[in-house]
Design a protein around this motif. Structure first.
Motif, PDB file in Angstrom:
ATOM      1  N   ASP A  53       1.418  -8.918  11.257  1.00  0.00           N
ATOM      2  CA  ASP A  53       1.018  -8.972   9.857  1.00  0.00           C
ATOM      3  C   ASP A  53       0.726  -7.580   9.313  1.00  0.00           C
ATOM      4  OD1 ASP A  53       0.954 -11.870   9.717  1.00  0.00           O
ATOM      5  OD2 ASP A  53      -0.812 -11.732  11.008  1.00  0.00           O
ATOM      6  N   ALA A  55      -0.679  -6.820   5.589  1.00  0.00           N
ATOM      7  CA  ALA A  55      -0.976  -7.244   4.226  1.00  0.00           C
ATOM      8  C   ALA A  55      -2.440  -6.985   3.888  1.00  0.00           C
ATOM      9  CB  ALA A  55      -0.665  -8.728   4.039  1.00  0.00           C
ATOM     10  N   GLN A  95       0.756 -10.486  -4.359  1.00  0.00           N
ATOM     11  CA  GLN A  95       1.428 -10.324  -3.067  1.00  0.00           C
ATOM     12  C   GLN A  95       2.959 -10.317  -3.203  1.00  0.00           C
ATOM     13  OE1 GLN A  95      -0.102  -9.377  -0.594  1.00  0.00           O
ATOM     14  NE2 GLN A  95      -2.138 -10.305  -0.425  1.00  0.00           N
ATOM     15  N   HIS A  98       3.367  -6.681  -4.708  1.00  0.00           N
ATOM     16  CA  HIS A  98       2.526  -5.721  -3.991  1.00  0.00           C
ATOM     17  C   HIS A  98       1.786  -4.792  -4.956  1.00  0.00           C
ATOM     18  CE1 HIS A  98       4.390  -6.020   0.317  1.00  0.00           C
ATOM     19  NE2 HIS A  98       4.000  -7.184  -0.184  1.00  0.00           N
ATOM     20  N   SER A 125      -4.685  -5.264  10.049  1.00  0.00           N
ATOM     21  CA  SER A 125      -3.642  -4.300   9.702  1.00  0.00           C
ATOM     22  C   SER A 125      -4.266  -2.940   9.418  1.00  0.00           C
ATOM     23  CB  SER A 125      -2.880  -4.765   8.461  1.00  0.00           C
ATOM     24  OG  SER A 125      -2.404  -6.082   8.620  1.00  0.00           O
ATOM     25  N   TRP A 164       5.502  -3.030   7.929  1.00  0.00           N
ATOM     26  CA  TRP A 164       4.596  -2.307   7.037  1.00  0.00           C
ATOM     27  C   TRP A 164       4.776  -2.843   5.623  1.00  0.00           C
ATOM     28  CZ3 TRP A 164       6.886   0.251   2.995  1.00  0.00           C
ATOM     29  CH2 TRP A 164       8.264   0.489   3.117  1.00  0.00           C
ATOM     30  N   SER A 165       3.759  -2.632   4.786  1.00  0.00           N
ATOM     31  CA  SER A 165       3.817  -3.026   3.381  1.00  0.00           C
ATOM     32  C   SER A 165       3.204  -1.918   2.540  1.00  0.00           C
ATOM     33  CB  SER A 165       3.045  -4.330   3.136  1.00  0.00           C
ATOM     34  OG  SER A 165       3.621  -5.407   3.840  1.00  0.00           O
ATOM     35  N   GLU A 166       3.739  -1.753   1.345  1.00  0.00           N
ATOM     36  CA  GLU A 166       3.229  -0.733   0.425  1.00  0.00           C
ATOM     37  C   GLU A 166       2.677  -1.413  -0.828  1.00  0.00           C
ATOM     38  OE1 GLU A 166       5.201   2.518  -2.494  1.00  0.00           O
ATOM     39  OE2 GLU A 166       5.712   2.748  -0.377  1.00  0.00           O
ATOM     40  N   TYR A 167       1.442  -1.078  -1.207  1.00  0.00           N
ATOM     41  CA  TYR A 167       0.790  -1.628  -2.379  1.00  0.00           C
ATOM     42  C   TYR A 167       0.496  -0.511  -3.388  1.00  0.00           C
ATOM     43  CZ  TYR A 167      -0.195  -5.951   0.236  1.00  0.00           C
ATOM     44  OH  TYR A 167      -0.095  -7.113   0.954  1.00  0.00           O
TER      45      TYR A 167
END
Length: 412
Positions: A53, A55, A95, A98, A125, A164-167
Motif C-alpha cells: 500500500d 496511500a 483518492q 490524488h 507507507s 508509490w503515489s504522489e499527492y
C-alpha cells in the motif's frame, strides 16, 4: 529480505522525468534504510511484514498564526497576531486525482509558510516531500514546519518497495476580509418592481408588502388588512396590542424563513405613526408576525415590539424607511429624522439580529464612498447573488455592494 537492486528497479519512479537521477537516488537511499531496519529485526528473531500500500488516509494541520490589521482610535494602522485552530478546518482527500485540500479556507492573513501538519498513511507507507524547486525530496517529519504558500507534492512509498503515489496538497486561505462590504456605482440600472399579486383595491389605501402566501395593506380607515392566497376578500388582521401603535407612514416590510421550522415565515413591518398626531415621537414602530403555512396551523397575529423613546437600541423615526434581510439579519435604512428625532438623512444602516427587537449600528455596513446624501429616497433590494442594491431617487445613483464572504466560492 528483498535485494537492494531489486528494490531500486521496482521503485524507479516516472515523475515526469524532470526530477532525474537525484530524486531516484534519494528514494533508493530512503528505502535502503528501511531494508536495513527490517534486516536487523529479522536477525533478532522478529518478523517484519512489508506492504504494497502507498496511500495517504488522513491529513490535518496544527495551530497557526494569523496577522490581523487594525486601526487605532487615533487612526494609526497596526497589527497583532492571533492563533488559528487548524484542526477546525477539515481537509478532503481525493483518492482518484490524488489531491488534498481544505474546502473551508483559512482566514486572511494566516501564515502559510510555517505549518506543522499530521499525515496518516495506509499500512505505514513512507511519506516524503518534494521541495519547492522540484528536484529534491526529504523524509516527512511530523514536527517540522512546511511552507504551504503554494501547493506541495507529497510522495508516498509502500514498505515492500513495489509502489508509490504522489499527492498534491493545497492549503487554501482567503485573500480578503470576510466581513467587508465592497460597493460599486452601477450604470443603466432601474428600480425593480415587486411582483405583487393582483388584489382588489376597493377600501384599500396602500399596499405595504407581501410574503410568500399573504399580502398586507392599510385600509382607508387605517386598519391593517391581509389577503391570503385563495382568498375572496380582505380580512382585518389580529393584533396583540392597541391598534393606535400601528405605523401609518414610511412603511416597509420584509419576510424570511423561520430557522429550523418548516413552512413557517417571520414577517417584520416597520414605519412611523402620524407626525400630526405624534409630533415629538423619536422612534419607529416595529411589528412582527409568524406565518405558519401548515393547513392545520392556527391563524397568526401581529406582535408589537414594545419600545420607548429612551431605548438605546430602538429603530429611530426616519423618513422613507427601507427594510431587507441580509446575511441572516434585518437591515434598515432611512432618510432624515422625523418629529423628535433630529438626524441627518441616510446617516447609517441599522441591523437587527433578533427579528426586530433591537437595532444596532454595525461598522461593517457603511454607505459607499461617493454616495450622494441629497437623495430624496433610497430603495433597498437584495438579489439572488447576495448583492445589496441602493436605488437613489433625486440623484439617479444606483449602488451595488456585497459582503466578501457572501461571494466566496468553495475551493477544491
Amino acid at each position: 529480505m528483498l535485494k537492494f537492486a531489486e528494490l531500486c528497479v521496482n521503485l524507479q519512479p516516472n515523475l515526469n522525468e524532470f526530477r532525474q537521477m537525484r530524486l531516484f537516488k534519494t528514494i533508493c537511499m530512503l528505502l535502503f534504510a528501511l531494508v536495513l531496519t527490517a534486516s536487523c529485526l529479522n536477525s533478532s528473531n522478529s518478523s517484519t511484514t512489508l506492504y504494497s500500500d502507498a496511500a495517504i488516509s488522513g491529513f490535518s494541520i496544527g495551530t497557526l498564526k494569523q496577522i490581523v490589521h487594525t486601526t487605532t482610535q487615533n487612526g494609526v494602522d497596526s497589527t497583532y497576531i492571533v492563533k488559528v485552530t487548524g484542526s477546525n478546518y477539515e481537509f478532503h482527500i481525493d483518492q482518484v486525482n490524488h489531491r488534498i485540500y481544505n474546502t473551508d479556507s483559512l482566514p486572511v492573513g494566516t501564515d502559510l509558510e510555517h505549518i506543522v501538519c499530521t499525515v496518516t498513511t495506509v499500512s505505514n507507507s513512507v511519506v516524503t516531500i518534494l521541495d519547492m524547486e522540484g528536484d529534491t525530496i526529504r523524509l516527512y517529519n511530523s514536527t517540522d514546519s512546511i511552507d504551504f504558500s503554494q501547493p506541495r507534492k507529497f510522495i508516498v512509498h509502500s514498505t515492500d518497495g513495489t509502489g508509490w503515489s504522489e499527492y498534491t496538497v493545497s492549503v487554501n486561505a482567503h485573500q480578503e476580509e470576510a466581513d467587508e462590504m465592497r460597493w460599486e456605482l452601477m450604470d443603466n440600472a432601474t428600480v425593480p418592481t415587486d411582483d405583487q399579486p393582483e388584489v382588489p383595491m376597493e377600501g384599500i389605501k396602500r399596499i405595504i408588502g407581501s410574503c410568500a402566501t399573504e399580502t398586507y395593506a392599510l385600509s382607508t380607515d387605517n386598519r391593517l388588512m391581509v389577503w391570503r392566497d385563495g382568498s375572496t376578500e380582505w380580512e382585518e388582521e389580529w393584533l396583540d396590542s392597541d391598534a393606535q401603535l400601528l405605523p401609518m407612514e414610511d412603511l416597509a416590510l420584509a419576510s424570511y424563513a423561520m430557522p429550523k421550522v418548516d413552512n413557517t415565515l417571520y414577517v417584520v413591518m416597520i414605519g412611523n405613526r402620524s407626525v400630526e398626531q405624534y409630533p415629538q415621537e423619536k422612534i419607529a414602530r416595529v411589528w412582527r408576525k409568524i406565518v405558519d403555512n401548515d393547513p392545520y396551523a392556527p391563524r397568526g397575529y401581529w406582535t408589537y415590539m414594545e419600545c420607548t423613546d429612551d431605548e438605546p437600541y430602538a429603530l429611530p423615526r426616519l423618513k422613507h424607511l427601507s427594510l431587507v434581510t441580509y446575511d441572516d439579519a434585518l437591515l434598515a435604512l432611512g432618510g432624515e429624522g422625523v418629529g423628535g428625532n433630529i438626524q441627518a438623512p441616510w446617516s447609517q444602516f441599522y441591523q437587527s439580529r433578533d427579528n426586530g427587537i433591537t437595532w444596532k449600528y454595525n461598522k461593517v455596513y457603511q454607505l459607499p464612498e461617493g454616495f450622494d446624501y441629497s437623495a430624496t429616497n433610497v430603495t433597498m433590494t437584495v438579489d439572488d447573488d447576495h448583492f445589496l442594491w441602493l436605488f437613489c431617487e433625486g440623484t439617479g445613483q444606483v449602488w451595488r455592494g456585497r459582503l466578501n464572504k457572501l461571494g466566496w466560492e468553495i475551493k477544491k
